[in-house]
Design an enzyme around this catalytic site. Structure first.
Site, PDB file in Angstrom:
ATOM      1  N   TYR A   1      22.680 -15.537  29.049  1.00 23.87           N
ATOM      2  CA  TYR A   1      23.382 -16.045  30.215  1.00 23.87           C
ATOM      3  C   TYR A   1      24.196 -17.269  29.850  1.00 23.87           C
ATOM      4  O   TYR A   1      24.051 -17.830  28.761  1.00 23.87           O
ATOM      5  CB  TYR A   1      22.388 -16.366  31.342  1.00 23.87           C
ATOM      6  CG  TYR A   1      21.574 -17.635  31.115  1.00 23.87           C
ATOM      7  CD1 TYR A   1      20.589 -17.688  30.140  1.00 23.87           C
ATOM      8  CD2 TYR A   1      21.810 -18.790  31.869  1.00 23.87           C
ATOM      9  CE1 TYR A   1      19.850 -18.840  29.943  1.00 23.87           C
ATOM     10  CE2 TYR A   1      21.077 -19.943  31.676  1.00 23.87           C
ATOM     11  CZ  TYR A   1      20.098 -19.971  30.712  1.00 23.87           C
ATOM     12  OH  TYR A   1      19.372 -21.119  30.502  1.00 23.87           O
TER      13      TYR A   1
ATOM     14  N   LYS B   1      21.105 -18.177  23.958  1.00 23.53           N
ATOM     15  CA  LYS B   1      20.868 -18.561  25.350  1.00 23.53           C
ATOM     16  C   LYS B   1      20.246 -17.381  26.103  1.00 23.53           C
ATOM     17  O   LYS B   1      20.873 -16.719  26.933  1.00 23.53           O
ATOM     18  CB  LYS B   1      22.162 -19.047  26.011  1.00 23.53           C
ATOM     19  CG  LYS B   1      21.883 -19.901  27.243  1.00 23.53           C
ATOM     20  CD  LYS B   1      23.095 -20.719  27.623  1.00 23.53           C
ATOM     21  CE  LYS B   1      22.968 -21.411  28.952  1.00 23.53           C
ATOM     22  NZ  LYS B   1      21.839 -22.329  29.088  1.00 23.53           N
TER      23      LYS B   1
ATOM     24  N   GLU C   1      14.576 -30.650  22.679  1.00 30.37           N
ATOM     25  CA  GLU C   1      15.627 -30.842  23.693  1.00 30.37           C
ATOM     26  C   GLU C   1      14.968 -30.910  25.053  1.00 30.37           C
ATOM     27  O   GLU C   1      13.742 -30.861  25.173  1.00 30.37           O
ATOM     28  CB  GLU C   1      16.652 -29.707  23.619  1.00 30.37           C
ATOM     29  CG  GLU C   1      16.038 -28.332  23.811  1.00 30.37           C
ATOM     30  CD  GLU C   1      17.016 -27.178  23.591  1.00 30.37           C
ATOM     31  OE1 GLU C   1      18.230 -27.363  23.771  1.00 30.37           O
ATOM     32  OE2 GLU C   1      16.541 -26.083  23.253  1.00 30.37           O
TER      33      GLU C   1
ATOM     34  N   LEU D   1      19.449 -25.299  21.682  1.00 32.72           N
ATOM     35  CA  LEU D   1      20.691 -24.669  22.118  1.00 32.72           C
ATOM     36  C   LEU D   1      21.856 -25.615  21.810  1.00 32.72           C
ATOM     37  O   LEU D   1      21.760 -26.815  22.070  1.00 32.72           O
ATOM     38  CB  LEU D   1      20.644 -24.390  23.625  1.00 32.72           C
ATOM     39  CG  LEU D   1      21.855 -23.607  24.138  1.00 32.72           C
ATOM     40  CD1 LEU D   1      21.749 -22.138  23.743  1.00 32.72           C
ATOM     41  CD2 LEU D   1      21.992 -23.736  25.635  1.00 32.72           C
TER      42      LEU D   1
END
Ligand code: PDD
Length: 294
Positions: A33, A148, A181, A206
């Site tokens: 996505y 992702k 992250e 990411l």
């Protein structure tokens, strides 16, 4: 007014959009996505989002790519039809539905493509103004966080746990103690000497589009970013911290595991980064975010 969505070539009322329960996205989280921010009715860095989408699909060996021109067009049309001045467009591509549950992916999938938009404030939010309180939680995700993927259970659980602990969001920590992250953002710290640090790109995180845009914006002004990992302890001792994402843009972090950073208010470097990024996406900062100068 009902918001429009788009499923496999057809515009439809968002609450009437349907896909098959046999969809591999539903059965196996076999899909990817993108979330593209919209500000002032303009799509922010859509091309970079579509580049990353294509990369994710290639890495998962989809073998079939959606029609990029069509995706661009639908992004624009949803923004226009749904009257999105500020918000985002969501795009999801899965490997499709075949009326059976087979682990083995088809060689030439019939993609399921779903898009919708949401109107919501990105700049003038409580967390952008006042900062967010973070808890550090173990990063239990798979080893390909550079893709992702719609397999977001670990992130959903982390954010739910953060809320349960009275915090706003979670940062994820690898077994070696280094922050990877945020649960849906990239993590940054600012040292007492004003050095801006964020983890280098790898399969551990990411590659954020907002992160990339900040490198560009800061680079153009001769600013420097150090790409390296940092521990939770280092983050707690930092002068400032913030996160970047299409949904929160640049969000100050004012507390980690109950430890206040600096004076517990968004720091000066973070404010200047917010200002820089808001300007880069075309905001009139004096009007849209007067608090960055306060
Ligand atoms: N998430 N890291 C993770 C794990 C993310 O989920 C995201 C974005 C980012 C930031 O990427 P970008 O700057 O391209 O938005 C980093 C989106 C917004 C989401 O899941 O809603």
């Amino acid at each position: 007014m009902t918001q429009m969505a788009w499923v496999n070539g057809v515009y439809t009322a968002a609450d009437e959009a349907r896909i098959s329960p046999f969809d591999r996205g539903f059965l196996f989280a076999d899909g990817v996505y993108e979330v593209t921010a919209v500000y002032g009715g303009r799509l922010v860095d859509m091309e970079r989002h579509l580049d990353r989408l294509e990369r994710s699909l290639r890495e998962l060996k989809f073998g079939t790519m959606p029609d990029r021109k069509e995706l661009e067009e639908v992004h624009r049309k949803l923004v226009e039809t749904n009257g999105v001045d500020e918000g985002y467009v969501y795009l999801q591509v899965t490997r499709g539905a075949y009326g059976a549950r087979d682990f083995v992916a088809p060689e030439k999938p019939r993609l399921t493509i779903f898009m919708f938009s949401e109107k919501r404030a990105l700049i003038d939010t409580a967390s952008a103004r006042n900062g967010s309180r973070i808890v550090a939680l173990p990063d239990i995700r798979w080893a390909r966080r550079d893709i992702k993927s719609v397999g977001l259970l670990a992130q959903a659980l982390a954010k739910t746990e953060a809320k349960a602990r009275g915090a706003d969001d979670a940062w994820l920590v690898a077994p070696d103690g280094q922050v990877t992250e945020g649960a849906s953002s990239n993590a940054w710290i600012v040292t007492k000497d004003g050095e801006i640090i964020t983890r280098a790109i790898s399969n551990m995180i990411l590659a954020g589009v907002t992160r990339h845009a900040l490198f560009d914006a800061l680079g153009q002004r001769g600013g420097k970013i150090t790409e390296r990992s940092f521990t939770v302890e280092e983050a707690k001792a930092a002068a400032e911290a913030f996160t970047t994402a299409a949904t929160g843009l640049v969000t100050p972090v004012v507390e980690i595991d109950g430890v206040k950073l600096g004076d517990g208010k968004p720091g000066a470097v973070t404010r200047s980064v917010q200002k820089l990024y808001y300007t880069a996406i075309g905001a009139d900062v004096a009007k849209a975010a007067p608090w960055v100068n306060a």
